[in-house]
Motif scaffolding. Structure first.
Motif, PDB file in Angstrom:
ATOM      1  N   LYS A 115      -6.969  -0.754   2.253  1.00 26.43           N
ATOM      2  CA  LYS A 115      -5.707  -0.146   2.693  1.00 26.43           C
ATOM      3  C   LYS A 115      -5.676   1.339   2.322  1.00 26.43           C
ATOM      4  CE  LYS A 115      -1.429   0.134   4.150  1.00 26.43           C
ATOM      5  NZ  LYS A 115      -1.125   0.112   5.607  1.00 26.43           N
ATOM      6  N   ILE A 116      -6.123   1.660   1.120  1.00 25.97           N
ATOM      7  CA  ILE A 116      -6.158   3.063   0.689  1.00 25.97           C
ATOM      8  C   ILE A 116      -7.063   3.873   1.615  1.00 25.97           C
ATOM      9  CG2 ILE A 116      -6.888   4.634  -1.160  1.00 25.97           C
ATOM     10  CD1 ILE A 116      -6.072   2.396  -3.154  1.00 25.97           C
ATOM     11  N   LYS A 117      -8.244   3.329   1.927  1.00 30.46           N
ATOM     12  CA  LYS A 117      -9.191   4.027   2.813  1.00 30.46           C
ATOM     13  C   LYS A 117      -8.619   4.180   4.229  1.00 30.46           C
ATOM     14  CE  LYS A 117     -12.978   5.187   2.153  1.00 30.46           C
ATOM     15  NZ  LYS A 117     -13.517   6.511   1.760  1.00 30.46           N
ATOM     16  N   LYS A 118      -7.872   3.185   4.662  1.00 33.95           N
ATOM     17  CA  LYS A 118      -7.277   3.248   5.991  1.00 33.95           C
ATOM     18  C   LYS A 118      -6.232   4.356   6.068  1.00 33.95           C
ATOM     19  CE  LYS A 118      -4.618   0.550   9.349  1.00 33.95           C
ATOM     20  NZ  LYS A 118      -3.941  -0.744   9.643  1.00 33.95           N
ATOM     21  N   GLU A 119      -5.386   4.436   5.032  1.00 32.46           N
ATOM     22  CA  GLU A 119      -4.314   5.425   5.030  1.00 32.46           C
ATOM     23  C   GLU A 119      -4.802   6.812   4.619  1.00 32.46           C
ATOM     24  OE1 GLU A 119      -1.357   4.841   6.171  1.00 32.46           O
ATOM     25  OE2 GLU A 119      -1.693   2.702   6.484  1.00 32.46           O
ATOM     26  N   SER A 120      -5.824   6.838   3.778  1.00 33.40           N
ATOM     27  CA  SER A 120      -6.358   8.118   3.286  1.00 33.40           C
ATOM     28  C   SER A 120      -7.882   8.056   3.317  1.00 33.40           C
ATOM     29  CB  SER A 120      -5.855   8.378   1.858  1.00 33.40           C
ATOM     30  OG  SER A 120      -6.392   9.566   1.338  1.00 33.40           O
ATOM     31  N   PRO A 121      -8.491   8.268   4.490  1.00 33.16           N
ATOM     32  CA  PRO A 121      -9.944   8.098   4.682  1.00 33.16           C
ATOM     33  C   PRO A 121     -10.815   8.930   3.740  1.00 33.16           C
ATOM     34  CG  PRO A 121      -8.836   8.290   6.793  1.00 33.16           C
ATOM     35  CD  PRO A 121      -7.818   8.622   5.754  1.00 33.16           C
ATOM     36  N   MET A 159      -7.477  11.061  -2.540  1.00 36.00           N
ATOM     37  CA  MET A 159      -7.123  10.249  -3.704  1.00 36.00           C
ATOM     38  C   MET A 159      -8.386   9.664  -4.323  1.00 36.00           C
ATOM     39  SD  MET A 159      -4.535   6.923  -3.871  1.00 36.00           S
ATOM     40  CE  MET A 159      -3.448   7.630  -2.643  1.00 36.00           C
ATOM     41  N   ARG A 160      -8.478   9.763  -5.637  1.00 37.94           N
ATOM     42  CA  ARG A 160      -9.609   9.167  -6.367  1.00 37.94           C
ATOM     43  C   ARG A 160      -9.081   7.944  -7.122  1.00 37.94           C
ATOM     44  NH1 ARG A 160     -14.067  12.256  -6.698  1.00 37.94           N
ATOM     45  NH2 ARG A 160     -14.739  11.415  -8.710  1.00 37.94           N
ATOM     46  N   VAL A 161      -9.728   6.786  -6.893  1.00 42.22           N
ATOM     47  CA  VAL A 161      -9.192   5.521  -7.401  1.00 42.22           C
ATOM     48  C   VAL A 161     -10.277   4.697  -8.088  1.00 42.22           C
ATOM     49  CG1 VAL A 161      -7.941   3.408  -6.787  1.00 42.22           C
ATOM     50  CG2 VAL A 161      -7.596   5.504  -5.442  1.00 42.22           C
ATOM     51  N   ILE A 162      -9.951   4.155  -9.247  1.00 48.90           N
ATOM     52  CA  ILE A 162     -10.789   3.138  -9.876  1.00 48.90           C
ATOM     53  C   ILE A 162     -10.042   1.813  -9.778  1.00 48.90           C
ATOM     54  CG2 ILE A 162     -11.670   2.213 -12.063  1.00 48.90           C
ATOM     55  CD1 ILE A 162     -12.482   4.986 -12.877  1.00 48.90           C
ATOM     56  N   VAL A 163     -10.722   0.798  -9.241  1.00 51.33           N
ATOM     57  CA  VAL A 163     -10.144  -0.543  -9.119  1.00 51.33           C
ATOM     58  C   VAL A 163     -10.920  -1.476 -10.049  1.00 51.33           C
ATOM     59  CG1 VAL A 163      -9.526  -2.429  -7.578  1.00 51.33           C
ATOM     60  CG2 VAL A 163      -9.568  -0.086  -6.707  1.00 51.33           C
ATOM     61  N   ALA A 177      -8.290  -7.056  -4.639  1.00 51.87           N
ATOM     62  CA  ALA A 177      -8.728  -5.699  -4.984  1.00 51.87           C
ATOM     63  C   ALA A 177      -9.376  -5.021  -3.786  1.00 51.87           C
ATOM     64  CB  ALA A 177      -9.715  -5.759  -6.148  1.00 51.87           C
ATOM     65  N   LEU A 178     -10.198  -5.756  -3.062  1.00 50.04           N
ATOM     66  CA  LEU A 178     -10.851  -5.197  -1.876  1.00 50.04           C
ATOM     67  C   LEU A 178      -9.826  -4.888  -0.783  1.00 50.04           C
ATOM     68  CD1 LEU A 178     -14.007  -7.497  -1.692  1.00 50.04           C
ATOM     69  CD2 LEU A 178     -13.973  -5.054  -2.245  1.00 50.04           C
ATOM     70  N   ASN A 189       4.149  -7.670   5.209  1.00 47.70           N
ATOM     71  CA  ASN A 189       3.719  -6.270   5.046  1.00 47.70           C
ATOM     72  C   ASN A 189       3.253  -5.970   3.621  1.00 47.70           C
ATOM     73  OD1 ASN A 189       4.603  -5.763   7.764  1.00 47.70           O
ATOM     74  ND2 ASN A 189       6.702  -5.625   6.977  1.00 47.70           N
ATOM     75  N   VAL A 190       2.461  -6.869   3.069  1.00 50.39           N
ATOM     76  CA  VAL A 190       2.029  -6.773   1.676  1.00 50.39           C
ATOM     77  C   VAL A 190       1.275  -5.473   1.395  1.00 50.39           C
ATOM     78  CG1 VAL A 190       0.566  -7.819  -0.104  1.00 50.39           C
ATOM     79  CG2 VAL A 190       1.983  -9.269   1.361  1.00 50.39           C
ATOM     80  N   GLU A 191       0.256  -5.178   2.211  1.00 45.68           N
ATOM     81  CA  GLU A 191      -0.553  -3.986   1.961  1.00 45.68           C
ATOM     82  C   GLU A 191       0.289  -2.716   2.039  1.00 45.68           C
ATOM     83  OE1 GLU A 191      -1.486  -6.452   3.884  1.00 45.68           O
ATOM     84  OE2 GLU A 191      -3.593  -6.993   3.547  1.00 45.68           O
ATOM     85  N   ASP A 192       1.237  -2.671   2.971  1.00 48.82           N
ATOM     86  CA  ASP A 192       2.116  -1.498   3.092  1.00 48.82           C
ATOM     87  C   ASP A 192       2.947  -1.312   1.824  1.00 48.82           C
ATOM     88  OD1 ASP A 192       1.210  -1.018   5.655  1.00 48.82           O
ATOM     89  OD2 ASP A 192       2.865  -2.065   6.623  1.00 48.82           O
ATOM     90  N   LYS A 193       3.479  -2.414   1.302  1.00 45.13           N
ATOM     91  CA  LYS A 193       4.308  -2.345   0.094  1.00 45.13           C
ATOM     92  C   LYS A 193       3.491  -1.861  -1.099  1.00 45.13           C
ATOM     93  CE  LYS A 193       7.816  -5.729   1.292  1.00 45.13           C
ATOM     94  NZ  LYS A 193       7.772  -6.883   2.093  1.00 45.13           N
ATOM     95  N   ILE A 194       2.257  -2.379  -1.210  1.00 44.35           N
ATOM     96  CA  ILE A 194       1.395  -1.966  -2.328  1.00 44.35           C
ATOM     97  C   ILE A 194       1.054  -0.485  -2.223  1.00 44.35           C
ATOM     98  CG2 ILE A 194      -0.920  -2.238  -3.339  1.00 44.35           C
ATOM     99  CD1 ILE A 194      -0.711  -5.244  -2.650  1.00 44.35           C
ATOM    100  N   TYR A 195       0.729  -0.033  -1.018  1.00 46.59           N
ATOM    101  CA  TYR A 195       0.365   1.373  -0.840  1.00 46.59           C
ATOM    102  C   TYR A 195       1.538   2.299  -1.167  1.00 46.59           C
ATOM    103  CZ  TYR A 195      -1.756   5.565   1.114  1.00 46.59           C
ATOM    104  OH  TYR A 195      -2.274   6.822   1.261  1.00 46.59           O
ATOM    105  N   GLU A 196       2.743   1.887  -0.812  1.00 46.29           N
ATOM    106  CA  GLU A 196       3.919   2.687  -1.131  1.00 46.29           C
ATOM    107  C   GLU A 196       4.092   2.835  -2.641  1.00 46.29           C
ATOM    108  OE1 GLU A 196       6.055   4.503   0.809  1.00 46.29           O
ATOM    109  OE2 GLU A 196       4.502   4.057   2.289  1.00 46.29           O
ATOM    110  N   GLU A 197       3.817   1.760  -3.385  1.00 42.91           N
ATOM    111  CA  GLU A 197       3.942   1.805  -4.850  1.00 42.91           C
ATOM    112  C   GLU A 197       2.862   2.706  -5.451  1.00 42.91           C
ATOM    113  OE1 GLU A 197       6.527   0.686  -6.529  1.00 42.91           O
ATOM    114  OE2 GLU A 197       7.330   0.007  -4.586  1.00 42.91           O
TER     115      GLU A 197
END
Length: 367
Positions: A23-29, A1-5, A17-18, A353-361
């Motif tokens: 969370k993105i890096k953890k789930e998708s290194p 995944m390529r992401v701009i924050v 934002a960090l 479970n905030v980070e999990d919810k955000i990652y799902e979205e």
């Protein structure tokens, strides 16, 4: 995944934002993440320190007031949109996520030009101007409080996720709490009031607390007070023998805030979005003095999130003085039942479970 924050300005914008990036890096290194900011805010320190690349553009709030400076800023902001378009085109992200600051407008508009999915995260109970303006354009808006949903009637999709924070409910044992207080040179058999006004302190709160201490009003409770690095030097001149006070610990800054907030019995502070989130997680009663003269008076709306569920009291900045503050403190701290009920009420608005919810979205809108 390529992401701009996109995040700029204050820690309240950048830290969520960090957390999302981590969370993105953890789930998708293998993900590649770039931050978009300005050359003026805390992002220039916090983002590189966290190990992420930061690209900067020019961005200011668009002002309707006519002045030479506002015209210059408006021109720079329009230029910043073009800068953002160039960065977005070259990086070719799968999604652009904005968490706050003037930077979000340029980032979202640039993403829309290339049909890239977009997302905004709003930490405050009263959404800012930029979020409202962009609400029709973005695919999803994530909010921290239920109250914010009704204030975004034109948004395509609004989801309650909460705000990511490192603060947790530590469920301290009696012994663990005593150890934290011992390190602060405070006793474990007397209620503790935690007072702070943000990383730089809050002048109005500090002035009231100085008088409260000098008049020795705190006979029924102890104080741990983070006065702010700059104001601490001023306060040392106003309070005699500052390091010899009984039942009071005054410091420029609290580095182990999570531990201290878990160990205290009552919190007194401004009502930034992150503070509301942290207090609800640890489940503490609070007294808020909302910062006045901020956009949309959002700190008052934040404070009402807890006040409306009987978890907090609100004192307006212009009404604050030592007597009123002490009366409010004692009305809570001297009644264990009230303290317990307010703390339990605060936990009712906490989102888990905030980070999990955000990652799902994020996964839902990334093609």
């Amino acid at each position: 995944m390529r992401v701009i924050v996109a995040a700029a300005g204050t820690a309240g914008h950048i830290n969520p934002a960090l957390a999302i990036a981590n969370k993105i890096k953890k789930e998708s290194p293998s993900s590649e993440i770039m931050f978009l900011g300005t050359d003026r805010g805390l992002e220039n320190d916090l983002v590189p320190r966290a190990g992420y690349e930061l690209k900067t553009i020019e961005a200011y709030g668009l002002s309707k007031k006519i002045s030479i400076q506002s015209i210059k800023n408006n021109i720079k902001t329009l230029k910043g949109v073009n800068q953002a378009k160039k960065i977005v085109k070259e990086f070719s992200p799968d999604i652009v996520i904005g968490t706050g600051g003037y930077i979000c407008g340029a980032a979202i508009l640039a993403a829309k030009k290339y049909n890239i999915p977009t997302m905004l995260h709003e930490s405050n109970a009263f959404p800012g101007k930029a979020v409202k303006m962009l609400s029709k354009k973005v695919d999803t808006i994530l909010v921290s409080f239920e109250d914010a949903k009704n204030r975004l009637p034109n948004a395509k999709n609004v989801v309650l996720t909460g705000t990511p924070t490192k603060t947790k409910d530590l469920n301290l044992t009696k012994e663990q709490k005593s150890e934290v207080l011992k390190q602060l040179e405070l006793a474990s058999d007397k209620p503790v009031v935690l007072i702070f006004g943000g990383s730089q302190g809050a002048k109005a709160i500090n002035e009231a607390v100085v008088k409260l201490i000098n008049k020795k009003m705190n006979q029924n409770y102890q104080i741990i007070w983070a006065a702010g690095p700059v104001q601490y030097d001023i306060i040392k001149k106003e309070i005699k023998d500052i390091n010899k006070l009984k039942n009071i610990k005054i410091v420029p800054y609290i580095y182990n805030m999570e531990e201290v907030m878990n160990a205290c019995d009552l919190v007194i502070s401004r009502s930034g979005a992150m503070t509301i989130t942290e207090i609800s997680i640890v489940g503490k009663p609070a007294i808020f003095i909302p910062l006045p003269n901020v956009s949309n008076n959002h700190q008052e709306y934040n404070a009402k999130v807890l006040a409306n569920v009987d978890a907090a009291k609100i004192i307006s900045n212009n009404e604050l003085n030592a007597k009123i503050l002490n009366n409010n403190i004692e009305s809570i701290i001297c009644d264990e039942k009230i303290m317990l009920e307010m703390g339990q009420n605060a936990k009712k608005i906490a989102v888990n479970n905030v980070e999990d919810k955000i990652y799902e979205e994020i996964k839902k809108i990334v093609k």
